[in-house]
Scaffold this motif. Sequence first.
Motif, PDB file in Angstrom:
ATOM      1  N   SER A 122      -7.969   3.104  -4.390  1.00  0.00           N
ATOM      2  CA  SER A 122      -8.343   4.250  -3.572  1.00  0.00           C
ATOM      3  C   SER A 122      -7.985   5.559  -4.263  1.00  0.00           C
ATOM      4  CB  SER A 122      -7.649   4.159  -2.212  1.00  0.00           C
ATOM      5  OG  SER A 122      -7.959   5.277  -1.408  1.00  0.00           O
ATOM      6  N   GLU A 158      -5.003  -2.148  -3.648  1.00  0.00           N
ATOM      7  CA  GLU A 158      -5.911  -1.364  -2.806  1.00  0.00           C
ATOM      8  C   GLU A 158      -5.571   0.122  -2.875  1.00  0.00           C
ATOM      9  OE1 GLU A 158      -7.297  -1.004   1.890  1.00  0.00           O
ATOM     10  OE2 GLU A 158      -5.949  -2.609   1.255  1.00  0.00           O
ATOM     11  N   THR A 169      -1.661  -7.236  -3.376  1.00  0.00           N
ATOM     12  CA  THR A 169      -3.028  -6.836  -3.013  1.00  0.00           C
ATOM     13  C   THR A 169      -3.036  -5.485  -2.307  1.00  0.00           C
ATOM     14  OG1 THR A 169      -2.978  -8.034  -0.891  1.00  0.00           O
ATOM     15  CG2 THR A 169      -3.774  -9.239  -2.812  1.00  0.00           C
ATOM     16  N   GLY A 170      -2.020  -5.215  -1.494  1.00  0.00           N
ATOM     17  CA  GLY A 170      -1.911  -3.904  -0.877  1.00  0.00           C
ATOM     18  C   GLY A 170      -1.718  -2.810  -1.907  1.00  0.00           C
ATOM     19  N   ARG A 198      -9.840  -6.659  -6.579  1.00  0.00           N
ATOM     20  CA  ARG A 198      -9.008  -6.499  -5.398  1.00  0.00           C
ATOM     21  C   ARG A 198      -9.491  -7.397  -4.264  1.00  0.00           C
ATOM     22  NH1 ARG A 198      -8.897  -5.705   0.154  1.00  0.00           N
ATOM     23  NH2 ARG A 198      -6.674  -5.482   0.581  1.00  0.00           N
ATOM     24  N   GLU A 199     -10.797  -7.447  -4.036  1.00  0.00           N
ATOM     25  CA  GLU A 199     -11.333  -8.262  -2.944  1.00  0.00           C
ATOM     26  C   GLU A 199     -11.090  -9.748  -3.195  1.00  0.00           C
ATOM     27  OE1 GLU A 199     -12.661  -7.194   0.005  1.00  0.00           O
ATOM     28  OE2 GLU A 199     -11.851  -5.298  -0.719  1.00  0.00           O
ATOM     29  N   LEU A 240     -12.774  -3.052  -7.747  1.00  0.00           N
ATOM     30  CA  LEU A 240     -12.993  -3.429  -6.344  1.00  0.00           C
ATOM     31  C   LEU A 240     -13.162  -4.932  -6.198  1.00  0.00           C
ATOM     32  CD1 LEU A 240     -13.588  -2.776  -3.374  1.00  0.00           C
ATOM     33  CD2 LEU A 240     -15.975  -2.402  -4.020  1.00  0.00           C
ATOM     34  N   ARG A 280       0.826  -1.218   0.000  1.00  0.00           N
ATOM     35  CA  ARG A 280       0.000   0.000   0.000  1.00  0.00           C
ATOM     36  C   ARG A 280       0.851   1.255   0.000  1.00  0.00           C
ATOM     37  NH1 ARG A 280      -3.536  -3.190   3.114  1.00  0.00           N
ATOM     38  NH2 ARG A 280      -2.482  -2.680   5.067  1.00  0.00           N
ATOM     39  N   ALA A 316      -7.422 -10.389  -2.428  1.00  0.00           N
ATOM     40  CA  ALA A 316      -7.136 -10.427  -0.994  1.00  0.00           C
ATOM     41  C   ALA A 316      -7.641 -11.717  -0.361  1.00  0.00           C
ATOM     42  CB  ALA A 316      -7.777  -9.213  -0.313  1.00  0.00           C
TER      43      ALA A 316
END
Length: 380
Positions: free
Chosen positions: A258, A254, A250-251, A291-292, A288, A79, A295
Motif C-alpha cells: 500500500s 500488505e 502477510t499483514g 501478497r494475495e 499484489l 500491518r 494471504a
Amino acid sequence: MDFTLTDEQRMLRDLVERIAGEQNRSDPSRTMAAIGGFNACFWRELADVGLLAATLPESCGGLDAGPVATMLIMAAFGRHLVLSPYVSTVVWAAALLARAGTQSQQQQYLPPILDGDDIFALGYGEGEDDSDTEHIQTVAHRKADGYEIEGRKSLVLGARWSRHLVVVARISDEQADAGRATVGAFITPMDSEGIEARHYQTIDGASASDIRFRKLFVPASARIGGGIDLRDALERIWDEATVALCADATGSMEAALSATVQYARTRKQFGKPIGSFQVLQHRMVDMLLAREQSAAITHRAALALDDALPARHRAVSAAKSLVGRHGRFVMQSAVQIHGGIGTTDELDVSHHFRRIEMFNLQLGTVDHHVQRYAALLDQA
C-alpha cells in the motif's frame, strides 16, 4: 475451501485494526524499539476488550474463536508494526496451559494472562533447527522434590518484558513411546536463581535473549501437565505459532504494498508520476499477486490446523516457505521502487522489510520448510 469470514470474524478484524492502528499512530514500534520495550498500555487494552482471551477455549475463560481469529489478530499487528509478546504469551504459553496444564496450573496462571497482568516468554529453540522436539538438548534431571534444569535456549523473544519463562526440556531417565525421551515444559519466574540471560535487540526492533540454565531448580508443581509427555501438544502449538507468524508477515506485506503504490502515485520523474511507468506497474502487480497468494495459503494453513497428520504439517510448511519467499520479494521490490529513502528509519517500509527478515529466522527457514514438505509427501 471457503475463505469467507463470518460476521463475528469481520467484527474481530475491524476491532483489532482500530486498536492496532491507534497504537501505531500514537506510539510507533520504531519508537518503542529505541527503548527496548513494548507498549504496556496497548497490551492492557487488548486484555480489556477480550483479545487476549479470544482464541482460548471457553472452559479456560476464553472465547473459543479458533485459529482464524489468531490469523486476523496477527495480520493487523503486522500491518501496523505492533511489537508485543502475543505469540509467546497467548499462542504458546496460554494455549499450552489450556491444552495440557493441570487444573491448578490453569487456575493459577491463565487469569493473570487474560487480564494482561502476566507476560510469558518461551524457551524452545536451541539454534538454527527449532522445527520439532527432536532437536531439544536442554535436560531436566529429576530430584526428590522437583527438577534441576541444565542447558541453553536461543532467540527467546520478549524475555526482557516477561515475568515468567516456559522452559521446554527432555526429562532424563524418562521415555515415551518408540523409545524417545519424554519432553516436558516447566514454568519458572524470569528472575529465578540459575537463569543467566543475555538480552539484545533484534533487527525488527523487538527484544530477544539467549538464556543459559545452570542448575535451575523448579518444583514438581512447575511441570506443565504433571508427568505427561508434551511432545504432541508442543508440536501442535509449534504449527499454530508458525501460522500466526505467517499471518503477521502477510499483514506487513500488505502495508508495504500500500505504501509503495501511494509513493508511486506521488513521486515524479521526467514530469510524470513513476506509477505511470509500465515496468513499475508490472512490478507492483507482481507484488499484489505475491501478497494475495501469501494471504490465501496462510488462511488455508489456519483452517488445516485441526487436520490429522501429516496433512497439518504439509499445510503449515507450504505456508511458511511460500510466505517467506514472497515476503522477501515484496519487501525488496518496495525498497527498490522507493529508492534510497526506502532504507531509512523515517519510512515504515524499512521496518516492514526488517520484520520479514526476522520472520524468516523464526520457526524454520524457507529451505527447511521446503525440505520438510518434500519429506511429508511420501507419508499418507
